[in-house]
Design a protein around this motif. Structure first.
Motif: not given
Length: 177
Positions: A39-47
């Motif tokens: 989830n954290v990695g995905s949030i980085f990518r969206t960010s």
């Protein structure tokens, strides 16, 4: 219609050398006690895709030192400015004193729909809480607004990274109005 090649897509993107020169979206994001490294990695990518100002990782939220975060982030841990704080409360107080509105992505007795945010609510720090328990009460008490996504089925929430993606694209749209 044809799908663009990777090179055609890449030619329209910023590089790591130029991303810090670009004007950022005045959105700070605080992740508190997110369990899943994916989830954290995905949030980085969206960010990265939305060009947020900065990502704050707090509590036991995993940082990019973890390979699972980096794997899902696909290089965006290099393009998104981030910082780790063990305790989020002092950080939130500092952001508030700097004139940044603190906005919880949480269903509360006072939450408004995420579509009701306006340009005057920026700069903003969007607070994202734990996948199971949500935002801690001591953090929620510091928030200026709580926004929620409408849920039409039997479940009361979405995956945290999915909810984040929906919310920030709408926030970006509101900021650009």
């Amino acid at each position: 219609m044809r799908k663009l090649t990777h090179n055609e897509i890449q030619s329209k993107r910023l590089s790591l050398d130029t991303i810090n020169l670009a004007k950022k979206f005045p959105l700070f994001v605080l992740l508190d006690n997110i369990r899943s490294m994916y989830n954290v990695g995905s949030i980085f990518r969206t960010s990265d895709s939305i060009m947020i100002q900065k990502l704050y990782l707090t509590g036991y939220t995993p940082t990019p030192e973890k390979k699972e975060v980096r794997k899902t982030a696909l290089g965006s841990t290099e393009s998104v400015e981030w910082e780790y704080y063990k305790e989020p409360v002092e950080l939130i107080k500092k952001l508030k004193s700097d004139g940044i509105k603190i906005v919880a992505l949480e269903i509360t007795n006072q939450s408004i729909l995420y579509t009701e945010i306006s340009k005057r609510d920026f700069p903003m720090c969007l607070v994202i809480g734990n996948e199971i328990t949500g935002i801690q009460n001591n953090i929620l008490e510091l928030c200026d607004i709580s926004i929620e996504l409408p849920m039409y089925g039997i479940k009361h929430s979405l995956n945290v990274a999915v909810a984040y993606g929906i919310a920030v694209y709408e926030l970006r749209r509101k900021w650009e109005e």
